[in-house]
Motif scaffolding. Structure first.
Motif, PDB file in Angstrom:
ATOM      1  N   GLY A 100       0.794  -1.226   0.000  1.00 53.40           N
ATOM      2  CA  GLY A 100       0.000   0.000   0.000  1.00 53.40           C
ATOM      3  C   GLY A 100       0.826   1.276   0.000  1.00 53.40           C
ATOM      4  N   VAL A 101       2.150   1.143  -0.083  1.00 60.53           N
ATOM      5  CA  VAL A 101       3.033   2.305   0.033  1.00 60.53           C
ATOM      6  C   VAL A 101       4.065   2.293  -1.090  1.00 60.53           C
ATOM      7  CG1 VAL A 101       4.836   3.368   1.458  1.00 60.53           C
ATOM      8  CG2 VAL A 101       2.766   2.450   2.532  1.00 60.53           C
ATOM      9  N   LEU A 102       4.331   3.457  -1.659  1.00 56.76           N
ATOM     10  CA  LEU A 102       5.444   3.632  -2.586  1.00 56.76           C
ATOM     11  C   LEU A 102       6.554   4.339  -1.818  1.00 56.76           C
ATOM     12  CD1 LEU A 102       6.369   3.342  -5.605  1.00 56.76           C
ATOM     13  CD2 LEU A 102       5.713   5.750  -5.869  1.00 56.76           C
ATOM     14  N   THR A 103       7.603   3.608  -1.485  1.00 58.85           N
ATOM     15  CA  THR A 103       8.705   4.162  -0.705  1.00 58.85           C
ATOM     16  C   THR A 103       9.702   4.847  -1.627  1.00 58.85           C
ATOM     17  OG1 THR A 103       8.441   2.401   0.950  1.00 58.85           O
ATOM     18  CG2 THR A 103      10.502   3.657   0.982  1.00 58.85           C
ATOM     19  N   VAL A 104       9.906   6.143  -1.398  1.00 54.54           N
ATOM     20  CA  VAL A 104      10.744   6.962  -2.274  1.00 54.54           C
ATOM     21  C   VAL A 104      12.024   7.358  -1.537  1.00 54.54           C
ATOM     22  CG1 VAL A 104      10.871   9.069  -3.656  1.00 54.54           C
ATOM     23  CG2 VAL A 104       8.680   7.857  -3.419  1.00 54.54           C
ATOM     24  N   ALA A 105      13.159   6.892  -2.037  1.00 50.40           N
ATOM     25  CA  ALA A 105      14.455   7.280  -1.474  1.00 50.40           C
ATOM     26  C   ALA A 105      14.770   8.695  -1.947  1.00 50.40           C
ATOM     27  CB  ALA A 105      15.544   6.309  -1.914  1.00 50.40           C
ATOM     28  N   ALA A 106      14.973   9.622  -1.000  1.00 47.73           N
ATOM     29  CA  ALA A 106      15.095  11.032  -1.363  1.00 47.73           C
ATOM     30  C   ALA A 106      16.098  11.749  -0.473  1.00 47.73           C
ATOM     31  CB  ALA A 106      13.728  11.704  -1.256  1.00 47.73           C
ATOM     32  N   TYR A 107      16.530  12.902  -0.944  1.00 48.96           N
ATOM     33  CA  TYR A 107      17.420  13.777  -0.187  1.00 48.96           C
ATOM     34  C   TYR A 107      16.979  15.206  -0.469  1.00 48.96           C
ATOM     35  CZ  TYR A 107      19.709  14.270  -4.746  1.00 48.96           C
ATOM     36  OH  TYR A 107      19.965  14.511  -6.073  1.00 48.96           O
ATOM     37  N   GLN A 108      17.623  16.167   0.141  1.00 45.99           N
ATOM     38  CA  GLN A 108      17.222  17.563  -0.049  1.00 45.99           C
ATOM     39  C   GLN A 108      17.979  18.154  -1.239  1.00 45.99           C
ATOM     40  OE1 GLN A 108      14.742  18.835   1.509  1.00 45.99           O
ATOM     41  NE2 GLN A 108      14.506  17.549   3.303  1.00 45.99           N
ATOM     42  N   ALA A 109      17.264  18.443  -2.319  1.00 40.36           N
ATOM     43  CA  ALA A 109      17.878  19.031  -3.511  1.00 40.36           C
ATOM     44  C   ALA A 109      16.834  19.827  -4.280  1.00 40.36           C
ATOM     45  CB  ALA A 109      18.486  17.944  -4.396  1.00 40.36           C
TER      46      ALA A 109
ATOM     47  N   ALA B 253      23.653   7.342  -0.362  1.00 40.55           N
ATOM     48  CA  ALA B 253      22.979   6.111   0.057  1.00 40.55           C
ATOM     49  C   ALA B 253      21.707   5.827  -0.733  1.00 40.55           C
ATOM     50  CB  ALA B 253      22.643   6.185   1.547  1.00 40.55           C
ATOM     51  N   VAL B 254      21.312   6.742  -1.608  1.00 37.34           N
ATOM     52  CA  VAL B 254      20.018   6.608  -2.284  1.00 37.34           C
ATOM     53  C   VAL B 254      19.981   5.399  -3.217  1.00 37.34           C
ATOM     54  CG1 VAL B 254      18.459   7.685  -3.957  1.00 37.34           C
ATOM     55  CG2 VAL B 254      19.390   9.047  -2.085  1.00 37.34           C
ATOM     56  N   ILE B 255      20.927   5.300  -4.123  1.00 29.68           N
ATOM     57  CA  ILE B 255      20.904   4.201  -5.086  1.00 29.68           C
ATOM     58  C   ILE B 255      21.093   2.854  -4.391  1.00 29.68           C
ATOM     59  CG2 ILE B 255      22.071   3.197  -7.085  1.00 29.68           C
ATOM     60  CD1 ILE B 255      20.327   5.660  -7.682  1.00 29.68           C
ATOM     61  N   GLN B 256      21.897   2.825  -3.343  1.00 29.25           N
ATOM     62  CA  GLN B 256      22.080   1.593  -2.575  1.00 29.25           C
ATOM     63  C   GLN B 256      20.764   1.124  -1.976  1.00 29.25           C
ATOM     64  OE1 GLN B 256      24.447  -0.587  -2.259  1.00 29.25           O
ATOM     65  NE2 GLN B 256      23.324  -1.798  -0.749  1.00 29.25           N
ATOM     66  N   ALA B 257      19.932   2.066  -1.547  1.00 30.62           N
ATOM     67  CA  ALA B 257      18.624   1.716  -0.979  1.00 30.62           C
ATOM     68  C   ALA B 257      17.734   1.060  -2.015  1.00 30.62           C
ATOM     69  CB  ALA B 257      17.948   2.967  -0.413  1.00 30.62           C
ATOM     70  N   ILE B 258      17.862   1.454  -3.272  1.00 35.34           N
ATOM     71  CA  ILE B 258      17.081   0.838  -4.350  1.00 35.34           C
ATOM     72  C   ILE B 258      17.617  -0.559  -4.649  1.00 35.34           C
ATOM     73  CG2 ILE B 258      16.343   1.047  -6.751  1.00 35.34           C
ATOM     74  CD1 ILE B 258      15.190   3.179  -4.837  1.00 35.34           C
ATOM     75  N   GLN B 259      18.914  -0.670  -4.792  1.00 31.58           N
ATOM     76  CA  GLN B 259      19.512  -1.959  -5.136  1.00 31.58           C
ATOM     77  C   GLN B 259      19.313  -3.004  -4.054  1.00 31.58           C
ATOM     78  OE1 GLN B 259      23.493  -0.364  -6.046  1.00 31.58           O
ATOM     79  NE2 GLN B 259      23.204  -0.981  -8.176  1.00 31.58           N
ATOM     80  N   SER B 260      19.295  -2.565  -2.794  1.00 30.54           N
ATOM     81  CA  SER B 260      19.130  -3.501  -1.685  1.00 30.54           C
ATOM     82  C   SER B 260      17.661  -3.817  -1.403  1.00 30.54           C
ATOM     83  CB  SER B 260      19.776  -2.932  -0.416  1.00 30.54           C
ATOM     84  OG  SER B 260      19.108  -1.752  -0.007  1.00 30.54           O
ATOM     85  N   GLY B 261      16.749  -3.134  -2.078  1.00 29.90           N
ATOM     86  CA  GLY B 261      15.328  -3.409  -1.899  1.00 29.90           C
ATOM     87  C   GLY B 261      14.702  -2.737  -0.695  1.00 29.90           C
ATOM     88  N   ARG B 262      15.355  -1.714  -0.136  1.00 27.62           N
ATOM     89  CA  ARG B 262      14.762  -0.992   1.003  1.00 27.62           C
ATOM     90  C   ARG B 262      13.794   0.098   0.556  1.00 27.62           C
ATOM     91  NH1 ARG B 262      17.897   1.955   4.253  1.00 27.62           N
ATOM     92  NH2 ARG B 262      19.601   2.205   2.765  1.00 27.62           N
ATOM     93  N   ALA B 263      13.916   0.542  -0.689  1.00 27.86           N
ATOM     94  CA  ALA B 263      13.024   1.561  -1.232  1.00 27.86           C
ATOM     95  C   ALA B 263      12.623   1.147  -2.644  1.00 27.86           C
ATOM     96  CB  ALA B 263      13.709   2.927  -1.251  1.00 27.86           C
ATOM     97  N   ASP B 264      11.508   1.695  -3.113  1.00 30.31           N
ATOM     98  CA  ASP B 264      10.977   1.322  -4.423  1.00 30.31           C
ATOM     99  C   ASP B 264      11.558   2.143  -5.561  1.00 30.31           C
ATOM    100  OD1 ASP B 264       8.937  -0.656  -3.545  1.00 30.31           O
ATOM    101  OD2 ASP B 264       8.057   1.087  -2.553  1.00 30.31           O
ATOM    102  N   VAL B 265      11.759   3.435  -5.318  1.00 33.59           N
ATOM    103  CA  VAL B 265      12.163   4.329  -6.397  1.00 33.59           C
ATOM    104  C   VAL B 265      13.001   5.468  -5.818  1.00 33.59           C
ATOM    105  CG1 VAL B 265       9.981   5.617  -6.201  1.00 33.59           C
ATOM    106  CG2 VAL B 265      11.309   5.776  -8.312  1.00 33.59           C
ATOM    107  N   ALA B 266      13.936   5.970  -6.614  1.00 35.28           N
ATOM    108  CA  ALA B 266      14.793   7.083  -6.196  1.00 35.28           C
ATOM    109  C   ALA B 266      14.348   8.362  -6.878  1.00 35.28           C
ATOM    110  CB  ALA B 266      16.248   6.796  -6.541  1.00 35.28           C
TER     111      ALA B 266
END
Length: 276
Positions: A40-49, A88-101
């Protein structure tokens, strides 16, 4: 008895209002059958930019943030930010902790080999930021110039400028040196630089220089993508379809306008290309 009666009334009202919300939720028909890290959630890996991405009150903001929030809604999902350092953003995608960067990730051949990549929203011209109004890349030779480490133009500019060219770990540090006069110019993306000047109260000019064959990024500006885990084909399709729908409906234009995104960066090349 009175307390019980009041509780019963409040419970009944809550059931009525909750029932409406639940019905609306049940009526939602997703455009795509997406498997996400959290149901039920789209997890978005994000930073301040800014103006690309940011997190405020645990909600996604910026162009990328609002687009992904809308795409989540189209698929009956709730967009949820995962705040990370940029490294750490792309690593979160590759490791499956987040859905999209999110956050102006470049559509490149090397990235497409290890990640799923989507259609672009915009392109990313480099800009010269200076108080003296420097307008060409050649004018940077002999000047003190800084840029963010990892930028696609760094290698070419290092060769062009030489020892007075410096890489920085953060946008804040490079713009601080510009503000304090320790740099003559900063090289940044044309969309990001005005936001940084405003954020740090710096008076300087932003110029998109003419193409210079010595700096490849000026000849072929990168396009952005939303990286996902390799093999997440349905999520890629959902994002691409959402982008197309928002472009056709005018929603995307409204988001661009809201964040003052430069008109020239909204125009995509035909055909779409991947940088090296």
């Amino acid at each position: 008895m009175k307390k019980t009666g009041l509780f019963s009334l409040m419970f009944a009202l809550a059931q009525m209002t909750g029932g409406i919300s639940l019905a609306a939720s049940n009526d939602c028909k997703p455009k795509h059958d997406i498997k996400t890290v959290e149901e039920g959630v789209l997890t978005v890996a994000a930073y301040q930019a800014p103006p690309y991405i940011g997190i405020e009150d645990n909600k996604l903001v910026g162009v990328d943030g609002e687009v992904l929030t809308r795409i989540a809604e189209l698929n009956c999902l709730k967009a949820k930010p995962m705040a990370l350092d940029i490294a750490a953003v792309i690593q979160a995608i590759q490791s499956g902790r987040a859905d999209v960067a999110a956050g102006d990730w470049y559509l490149s051949k090397s990235r497409a080999k290890v990640l799923g990549v989507t259609d672009p929203l915009y392109r990313d011209n480099l800009s010269i930021v200076s108080s003296s109004g420097l307008k060409t890349l050649d004018a940077l030779v002999g000047k003190r110039v800084g840029t963010l480490q990892g930028s696609s133009w760094s290698d070419d500019l290092q060769k062009l400028i030489g020892s007075t060219f410096t890489l920085y770990q953060s946008q804040q540090s490079v713009y601080t040196d510009l503000k304090n006069g320790r740099l003559d110019a900063v090289i940044d993306s044309a969309a990001s630089s005005p936001a940084q000047l405003k954020l740090m109260d710096i008076k300087a000019e932003v110029t998109v220089p003419p193409p210079d064959e010595r700096v490849g990024q000026s000849m072929k500006p990168p396009l952005n993508t939303f990286p996902v885990k390799k093999g997440s084909d349905e999520l890629v399709k959902a994002i691409n379809d959402g982008i197309e729908e928002m472009r056709d409906s005018g929603e995307l234009k409204a988001i661009f306008d809201k964040y003052g995104f430069p008109e020239e960066l909204r125009k995509l090349p035909d055909p779409i290309y991947l940088i090296d």
